[in-house]
Design an enzyme around this catalytic site. Sequence first.
Site, PDB file in Angstrom:
ATOM      1  CE  LYS A 105      62.156  77.315  37.315  1.00 49.25           C
ATOM      2  NZ  LYS A 105      63.487  76.730  37.250  1.00 49.25           N
ATOM      3  N   GLY A 216      64.973  73.323  20.584  1.00 52.83           N
ATOM      4  CA  GLY A 216      64.803  74.517  21.421  1.00 52.83           C
ATOM      5  C   GLY A 216      66.066  75.357  21.347  1.00 52.83           C
ATOM      6  N   GLY A 218      67.032  78.255  21.894  1.00 51.90           N
ATOM      7  CA  GLY A 218      66.995  79.508  22.655  1.00 51.90           C
ATOM      8  C   GLY A 218      68.366  79.749  23.267  1.00 51.90           C
ATOM      9  N   GLY A 221      70.105  76.464  24.434  1.00 59.02           N
ATOM     10  CA  GLY A 221      70.310  75.566  23.294  1.00 59.02           C
ATOM     11  C   GLY A 221      71.423  76.078  22.380  1.00 59.02           C
TER      12      GLY A 221
END
Length: 415
Positions: A105, A216, A218, A221
Site C-alpha cells: 500500500k 460513504g 464515494g 459506495g
Amino acid sequence: MQSYNSFEVAQAQVTAAAKLLNLDRATLDLLLWPQREFAFTLPVRMDGGETRVLHAFRVQHNFARGPAKGGIRFHPDETLDTIRALAGWMTWKTAVANLPLGGSKGGVVCDPRKMSERELERTARAYVRALWPHIGADRDVPAPDVYTNPQTMAWMMDEYETITNRHQPGVMSNKPLALGGSEGRRSATARGGVVVVREACRACGIDPRGDYAVQGFGSNGQRAAILHQEILGGGRLVAASDSSGAVYNREGMNPIELRNHKLRTGSVKGFGGSEPIDPAEVLELDLAVLYPAALENAINVGNAERVRARVLCELANGPTTPQADQVLFAKGIHVIPDILANAGGVAASHLEMVQNRNGDYWDEPAVLARLDDTMTRAYHAVHGASEERGIHPRLGAMLVAVARVAQACKLRGWV
Ligand code: GLU
C-alpha cells in the site's frame, strides 16, 4: 472512547489466526511485519509558484505468493502505520481471493480536495520518480485507493514508462480503458461486495431484497448502491452518507439518480424526496444489508450495540474496530470482513495484469464471469472455515489467508 492504531489492530488479527494455525514464532514474526518499507519526501510545485514538501510512503508487506499489489491513497491523515496496516490487509486480501499476488500500500499525506488537477498530476509523477526502481509488473503494482483514480494511474504509468523507456502498462492497475485498463475494473470492488452479499444471503437464508444503506457514498459506495439492485433483483436504498452529510427516505431512493445528484452537487445533501439525517444514524438503521464504504474505525464500541443490519458488507478497509467486532458477533450480525468483501477490486486488477502481460483484451462478460467465480469461491472458503470452527468471519478469513501465505513462505524456505 479508545482510539485504535490500525497497524496494531492488523497485527493482532495475524496473531489470532497464527495461534489457531499453531504457526511457529519465526513465521508469525515474518507475517507481522512488512518485508519492505519506503518513506520519502516529495517536493511538489504548487500552482501559486511555491514548493510544498509532501511526505509519502510505500509499504510492501509480503511477496511470497507473487508481486506485491495495492493502492495509493492521497489523504491528509495518512501515517506510516495506517499504510502498514493496509499493506498487510492487501496480503490477506489477495490470499483470501487466491490470487498469485502479495500485498502493499502507498500513501501521500496531502489533501486532494484542496489541490488543482495540475498539482495532483505533479504529485503523482513525483511519487513515481521517487519510487520507480521498487515497483513494476513483477515487483509491486499500485492501483487507486482513497482520493486517487484511473487518471492518477495514467499519470503514474506515463511517468514510469518515460523513465524506463518502455511500454509497461502492467506497472499500474485500474487504468483508463484507453491505456490498457480492463473492462469491469472500475466497478469491480463494489460488484465483488454485492456478489458476496448474494452468497451470504443464500448461505444464511436472508432475503437480500429488504432495505439497505451505504455509509460513504464515494465511487465504491455509489456503485454498490446501483449494483445491489441489479445483482440481487431488488432492495430499497433507504439511506446514504458522505463526508458532508446524509440523506434518508423510507420509501427508497433511486441509486442512479442519487449518484447523478452527487456528481452534480458534490454531495448527497438535498437529494429530492429525501430528508437529512445525522450521518451516524445511517449505521444504526434497521436494514437487511449495510455497506460501510468510507474509512477505518467507523463502527466502534460507541455505536456497535446500535447496529441493526443483518448483513454488514465491509467495502471500506478496516471500518470495524476489534471491540465492535465482538459486539456484532454476539448480536448475530453476519459480518463480511473487508479482506473478503472488497477483494473484487484487486481480483479484477489481477485480470487487468494478465491482459496487460498478454496484450490480449477481454470483453466485459468474460471479466465479470471470472470475477464472480473468484468472489464466490472466496466467500465459501471463508464461510466454511468460520462455520467449522464457530469463529467470527474475520478470523475465518484471516485463517484462510494466513495459512496460504505461511505455506508459501515455508515452501520458499524462508522460515
Ligand atoms: N485499493 C484497492 C484495495 O484496497 C485495490 C487494490 C488493487 O487493485 O491493487 O483493495
